[in-house]
Design an enzyme around this catalytic site. Structure first.
Site, PDB file in Angstrom:
ATOM      1  N   TYR A 179       0.824  -1.218   0.000  1.00 15.16           N
ATOM      2  CA  TYR A 179       0.000   0.000   0.000  1.00 15.16           C
ATOM      3  C   TYR A 179       0.857   1.267   0.000  1.00 15.16           C
ATOM      4  O   TYR A 179       0.465   2.283  -0.587  1.00 15.16           O
ATOM      5  CB  TYR A 179      -0.990  -0.015   1.172  1.00 15.16           C
ATOM      6  CG  TYR A 179      -2.094  -1.012   0.932  1.00 15.16           C
ATOM      7  CD1 TYR A 179      -3.177  -0.688   0.110  1.00 15.16           C
ATOM      8  CD2 TYR A 179      -2.046  -2.284   1.470  1.00 15.16           C
ATOM      9  CE1 TYR A 179      -4.167  -1.609  -0.163  1.00 15.16           C
ATOM     10  CE2 TYR A 179      -3.040  -3.224   1.210  1.00 15.16           C
ATOM     11  CZ  TYR A 179      -4.093  -2.876   0.398  1.00 15.16           C
ATOM     12  OH  TYR A 179      -5.073  -3.788   0.112  1.00 15.16           O
ATOM     13  N   GLN A 184     -15.635   2.640  -5.482  1.00  9.79           N
ATOM     14  CA  GLN A 184     -14.928   1.466  -4.971  1.00  9.79           C
ATOM     15  C   GLN A 184     -13.423   1.703  -4.985  1.00  9.79           C
ATOM     16  O   GLN A 184     -12.666   0.866  -4.492  1.00  9.79           O
ATOM     17  CB  GLN A 184     -15.259   0.243  -5.836  1.00  9.79           C
ATOM     18  CG  GLN A 184     -16.727  -0.127  -5.842  1.00  9.79           C
ATOM     19  CD  GLN A 184     -17.031  -1.213  -6.854  1.00  9.79           C
ATOM     20  OE1 GLN A 184     -17.069  -0.967  -8.058  1.00  9.79           O
ATOM     21  NE2 GLN A 184     -17.232  -2.421  -6.392  1.00  9.79           N
ATOM     22  N   HIS A 233     -14.627   1.525  -0.093  1.00  8.52           N
ATOM     23  CA  HIS A 233     -13.527   0.612   0.207  1.00  8.52           C
ATOM     24  C   HIS A 233     -12.338   1.328   0.844  1.00  8.52           C
ATOM     25  O   HIS A 233     -11.228   0.790   0.870  1.00  8.52           O
ATOM     26  CB  HIS A 233     -13.087  -0.121  -1.067  1.00  8.52           C
ATOM     27  CG  HIS A 233     -14.114  -1.098  -1.568  1.00  8.52           C
ATOM     28  ND1 HIS A 233     -14.116  -1.612  -2.840  1.00  8.52           N
ATOM     29  CD2 HIS A 233     -15.200  -1.650  -0.950  1.00  8.52           C
ATOM     30  CE1 HIS A 233     -15.154  -2.445  -2.989  1.00  8.52           C
ATOM     31  NE2 HIS A 233     -15.825  -2.469  -1.866  1.00  8.52           N
ATOM     32  N   CYS A 257       0.814   6.594  16.039  1.00  6.28           N
ATOM     33  CA  CYS A 257      -0.455   7.279  15.765  1.00  6.28           C
ATOM     34  C   CYS A 257      -0.392   8.692  16.328  1.00  6.28           C
ATOM     35  O   CYS A 257      -0.032   8.877  17.492  1.00  6.28           O
ATOM     36  CB  CYS A 257      -1.603   6.500  16.412  1.00  6.28           C
ATOM     37  SG  CYS A 257      -3.178   7.400  16.424  1.00  6.28           S
ATOM     38  N   SER A 261     -17.052  -4.070 -12.709  1.00  4.09           N
ATOM     39  CA  SER A 261     -17.245  -5.393 -13.305  1.00  4.09           C
ATOM     40  C   SER A 261     -18.569  -6.022 -12.914  1.00  4.09           C
ATOM     41  O   SER A 261     -19.022  -6.969 -13.550  1.00  4.09           O
ATOM     42  CB  SER A 261     -16.115  -6.313 -12.849  1.00  4.09           C
ATOM     43  OG  SER A 261     -16.215  -6.534 -11.449  1.00  4.09           O
ATOM     44  N   LEU A 305     -16.599  -0.581 -20.148  1.00  2.00           N
ATOM     45  CA  LEU A 305     -15.806  -0.947 -21.313  1.00  2.00           C
ATOM     46  C   LEU A 305     -16.433  -2.113 -22.065  1.00  2.00           C
ATOM     47  O   LEU A 305     -16.399  -2.165 -23.292  1.00  2.00           O
ATOM     48  CB  LEU A 305     -14.385  -1.298 -20.859  1.00  2.00           C
ATOM     49  CG  LEU A 305     -13.315  -1.432 -21.937  1.00  2.00           C
ATOM     50  CD1 LEU A 305     -13.182  -0.149 -22.735  1.00  2.00           C
ATOM     51  CD2 LEU A 305     -11.977  -1.786 -21.287  1.00  2.00           C
ATOM     52  N   ALA A 345     -14.551   5.025 -20.408  1.00  5.73           N
ATOM     53  CA  ALA A 345     -15.181   5.986 -19.499  1.00  5.73           C
ATOM     54  C   ALA A 345     -14.807   7.416 -19.885  1.00  5.73           C
ATOM     55  O   ALA A 345     -15.640   8.322 -19.808  1.00  5.73           O
ATOM     56  CB  ALA A 345     -14.766   5.694 -18.050  1.00  5.73           C
TER      57      ALA A 345
HETATM   58 ZN   LIG Z   1      -4.284   5.844  17.759  1.00  3.14          ZN
END
Ligand SMILES: [Zn+2]
Length: 249
Positions: free
Chosen positions: A71, A106, A124, A151, A192, A217, A234
């Site tokens: 990520y 999404q 998401h 954090c 999809s 598409l 699109a």
């Molecule tokens: Zn925290």
């Protein structure tokens, strides 16, 4: 290009654009045209990874460094992509409709926001957000998480990507359901139709009286459920559709 019922463009229960309430669902197809990789590549891999190795709670528990790196790299890659004409057309539509347009996406990138959309629900999650497993706080995050930073709220090193993994419950489902029930028109762009609950939105909207339009598409797994389906890029279909609406309104 296929255009079933092309002469009966769905405009919903009301007659003019200014009175219409529209919900747009966007999926990987719209981001793919900006160069964002999708996980449903032909080889079933996502940037060379199996989905279950990077996008499940079990993967994160077993190999958090691997999941963070995946990520972190995708977050960093956002700097190299730009919104395309489809994103910008939806932003133009919001300028006209204001609160009567809701984009449910999404996608976890920020291309809708960078195009100018402000009413966007990321069902998401978002790459540019981190979620603290200790205090459950959220914080906007543009750097990396792989070094296990503290954090900002509670000081504990418990930040995870604020994305919904397979096996987790998508965000904002109550707000999305309410919007689908109030919509005059539901439009699905670049999805999809294979992933629930989003694949069920068309039926939910129809059951509450909305007209439905698919821009994709190719035929999706749920194309037959739409009043009208248009096939193509699109970046071409969405600006054309928005131009039609704005001309009518
Ligand atoms: Zn925290």
């Amino acid at each position: 290009m296929v255009a079933a019922h092309r002469d009966s463009v769905p405009v919903g229960r009301r007659r003019t654009l200014v009175e219409m309430s529209i919900v747009v669902l966007t999926g990987a197809g719209i981001s793919a045209e900006s160069g964002v990789p999708t996980f449903r590549d032909a080889d079933g891999l996502w940037e060379g990874h199996r989905v279950e190795d990077v996008a499940t709670p079990e993967a994160y528990a077993a190999q958090p460094a691997v999941v963070h790196r995946f990520y972190d790299d995708r977050r960093a890659a956002l700097a190299g992509v730009e919104p395309n004409p489809a994103h910008r057309a939806l932003a133009r539509l919001e300028e006209r409709l204001g609160d009567d347009l809701l984009v449910v996406t999404q996608n976890i990138d920020d291309l809708h926001e960078r195009a100018g959309s402000t009413r966007v629900l990321h069902m998401h999650g978002e790459l540019l957000s981190a979620l603290c497993r200790a205090c459950e706080g959220r914080v906007r995050w543009t750097g990396r998480l792989g070094e296990f930073p503290a954090c900002p709220s509670c000081g504990i090193s418990a930040l995870r990507p604020d994305v919904v993994w397979f096996g987790e419950v998508p965000y904002e489902m109550d707000r999305i359901a309410a919007a689908l029930e109030a919509a005059d028109l539901f439009v699905s762009i670049g999805t999809s139709g294979a992933v629930y609950p989003a694949a069920g939105f068309v039926q939910h909207a129809r059951a509450h009286g909305a007209a439905t339009l698919e821009l994709n598409l190719q035929p999706s797994e749920v194309s037959r459920l739409f009043d009208e389906t248009r096939h193509g890029l699109a970046g071409e279909l969405v600006p054309a559709w928005v131009a039609e609406l704005l001309a009518d309104g």
